[in-house]
Design a protein around this motif. Structure first.
Motif, short mmCIF file in Angstrom:
data_model
loop_
_atom_site.label_atom_id
_atom_site.label_comp_id
_atom_site.label_asym_id
_atom_site.label_seq_id
_atom_site.Cartn_x
_atom_site.Cartn_y
_atom_site.Cartn_z
N GLN A 1 44.62 18.66 69.02
CA GLN A 1 44.10 19.53 70.06
C GLN A 1 45.19 20.42 70.62
O GLN A 1 46.29 19.96 70.95
N ASN A 2 44.89 21.72 70.71
CA ASN A 2 45.80 22.71 71.28
C ASN A 2 47.11 22.85 70.52
O ASN A 2 48.08 23.43 71.02
N ALA A 3 47.19 22.30 69.30
CA ALA A 3 48.41 22.44 68.50
C ALA A 3 48.51 23.85 67.93
O ALA A 3 47.50 24.52 67.69
N ASP A 4 49.75 24.30 67.70
CA ASP A 4 49.99 25.62 67.12
C ASP A 4 50.33 25.45 65.65
O ASP A 4 51.43 25.01 65.30
N ASN B 1 45.49 26.50 67.15
CA ASN B 1 45.71 27.84 66.62
C ASN B 1 46.08 27.74 65.14
O ASN B 1 47.16 27.27 64.79
N LEU B 2 45.15 28.18 64.26
CA LEU B 2 45.38 28.18 62.83
C LEU B 2 45.48 29.61 62.29
O LEU B 2 45.35 29.84 61.09
N ASP B 3 45.74 30.57 63.15
CA ASP B 3 45.81 31.96 62.73
C ASP B 3 46.80 32.13 61.57
O ASP B 3 47.96 31.70 61.65
N GLY B 4 46.32 32.75 60.49
CA GLY B 4 47.18 33.05 59.36
C GLY B 4 47.55 31.86 58.49
O GLY B 4 48.36 32.00 57.57
N THR C 1 38.65 26.42 67.74
CA THR C 1 39.82 26.62 66.88
C THR C 1 39.96 28.09 66.51
O THR C 1 38.99 28.74 66.13
N ARG C 2 41.19 28.60 66.62
CA ARG C 2 41.46 30.00 66.25
C ARG C 2 41.73 30.06 64.76
O ARG C 2 42.58 29.34 64.23
N LEU C 3 40.99 30.93 64.06
CA LEU C 3 41.08 31.02 62.60
C LEU C 3 41.24 32.46 62.14
O LEU C 3 40.87 32.81 61.02
N SER C 4 41.84 33.29 62.99
CA SER C 4 42.01 34.70 62.64
C SER C 4 42.94 34.85 61.43
O SER C 4 44.00 34.22 61.36
N ALA D 1 33.01 18.98 74.43
CA ALA D 1 33.05 20.33 74.99
C ALA D 1 34.49 20.76 75.18
O ALA D 1 35.39 19.94 75.38
N LEU D 2 34.73 22.06 75.12
CA LEU D 2 36.07 22.61 75.28
C LEU D 2 36.18 23.17 76.69
O LEU D 2 35.64 24.22 77.01
N LEU D 3 36.86 22.41 77.55
CA LEU D 3 36.98 22.76 78.97
C LEU D 3 38.44 22.88 79.38
O LEU D 3 38.79 22.75 80.55
N ALA D 4 39.31 23.18 78.42
CA ALA D 4 40.74 23.32 78.72
C ALA D 4 40.95 24.43 79.74
O ALA D 4 40.44 25.54 79.59
#
Length: 406
Positions: free
Chosen positions: A170-173, A193-196, A212-215, A291-294
């Motif tokens: 969770q919340n790992a970069d 964050n899984l961007d790139g 999750t960020r997947l840009s 749920a994502l309540l960060a």
């Protein structure tokens, strides 16, 4: 260390370093060569291991929180059940590392075995008590510990072929990381964050990808069978959207416009409510599973009886909230504010009165409460079995009738 160096080179008088369960917290071990060393259960929190050579080492259930592991070689290491919360692993090599959950037998009269004296497999590094426990862990009553990579920095890390089944990320970069053929089945990636990231052959079986960020990621060659994705606010029913929007207007206007949110019993499972302001809202008995309540503001909100199992509440402000008899099993509450709320007078100024957070009878089994502020909180009859309270502030908290194991 001298003997270990000789052992690595195959020289006479050498011996594999056995540092199992040793306290090495905060030490400067930059560029150290501990390939194949036995470090199971060692305390390495806040230690400096930049560029360290740890390939093939046994780090089963090791404490690596806030550790500097930049550019370290952790390939083929046993990291099952390790604690890597907020560790900096940027540019590290974790290829083929084992990051699955760790298991220790807690049944029987003797409890957990003496880890420092478990038999080793002769002539092989990295086996120590981790290998010996492979059979022990199959017994009934085994205690499982997920490898904790919450908020860890894993930028550009090489995790190709690594097994991260069931990890907490969770919340790992993980931006620009190599996750080729990595097994992320059943892992928690809420807010990660899984961007790139390279995701060819990556397995996400039943993984939690809420928020999750997947840009920039190519998911066409990843295995997403059973993966759970975010339920965005705009996909909820129009009535729930209207209630939340009106509540934010009510907060911003000091009650002059909009209306207080009344979401008792609402289905908000897996919804992305990061940084939303639901202070003073009523969510009695609401379902907020995973749920994502960060970062959300839930000051003096009524969440009594709500189901928040597996929810991500990291950094959320729950000051003065009512969480009586709420289900928070496995919830992430690290750095959350659960301290008293200041009561304001009619002019919006502090009245000198406070309203304590209530966790009366709450189910907090396996909850992650690292660094949480729980001062003056009512934890009477709460269940904190196997909850992680490391660094939590419990000043003045009510703990009567508390069943708790650590």
């Amino acid at each position: 260390m001298d003997k270990h160096a000789r052992w690595i080179k195959g020289l006479a008088g050498g011996a594999c370093a056995n540092l199992s369960l040793v306290n090495l917290e905060g030490l400067d071990l930059r560029h150290v060569d501990l390939r194949g060393a036995l470090l199971g259960g060692a305390k390495l929190a806040r230690s400096h291991l930049t560029g360290a050579r740890l390939a093939g080492a046994d780090l089963f259930r090791a404490d690596l929180r806030h550790c500097d592991l930049r550019a370290a070689d952790l390939s083929n290491t046993d990291l099952r059940g390790a604690r890597l919360h907020s560790a900096d692993c940027a540019d590290a090599n974790l290829r083929n590392a084992d990051l699955r959950e760790g298991k220790i037998d807690a049944s029987g009269a003797g409890g957990a075995p003496n880890l420092s004296t478990m038999p080793r497999e002769p002539g092989r590094a990295g086996t120590s008590f981790a290998a010996a426990l492979a059979t022990v862990a199959r017994r009934p009553g085994a205690v499982c510990s997920r490898t904790d990579l919450t908020s860890a920095s894993l930028r550009r890390v090489d995790l190709g072929g690594a097994d991260l089944t069931g990890c907490n990320l969770q919340n790992a970069d993980l931006s620009d990381a190599n996750l080729t053929d990595t097994n992320l089945s059943e892992s928690r990636l809420c807010g990660a964050n899984l961007d790139g990231a390279a995701l060819t052959g990556t397995r996400f079986h039943n993984a939690d990808l809420v928020g999750t960020r997947l840009s920039g990621c190519d998911l066409s060659k990843a295995d997403l069978a059973g993966a759970h994705f975010t339920k965005m606010l705009d996909t909820l029913g129009l009535e729930i959207q209207r209630v939340i929007n009106n509540h934010e207007r009510w907060i911003e206007s000091g009650g002059a416009r909009g209306a207080r949110a009344e979401l008792d019993g609402a289905d908000l499972n897996r919804v992305d409510l990061r940084n939303v302001n639901l202070s003073g809202a009523t969510l009695r008995g609401a379902s907020l599973v995973k749920a994502l309540l960060a970062g959300a503001k839930l000051i003096m909100a009524d969440l009594s009886g709500a189901d928040l199992e597996g929810a991500n509440l990291s950094g959320a402000d729950l000051s003065g909230a009512n969480l009586s008899y709420a289900r928070l099993i496995g919830a992430d509450l690290h750095d959350a504010l659960l301290c008293p709320a200041q009561i304001l007078d009619g002019f919006g100024k502090p009245s000198g009165k406070i309203w304590a957070t209530s966790l009366l009878g709450a189910d907090l089994r396996h909850a992650h409460l690292v660094g949480a502020l729980l001062s003056s909180a009512n934890l009477s009859d709460a269940n904190l079995d196997l909850a992680d309270l490391d660094g939590a502030d419990l000043t003045g908290a009510k703990l009567t009738g508390l069943p708790y194991q650590r």
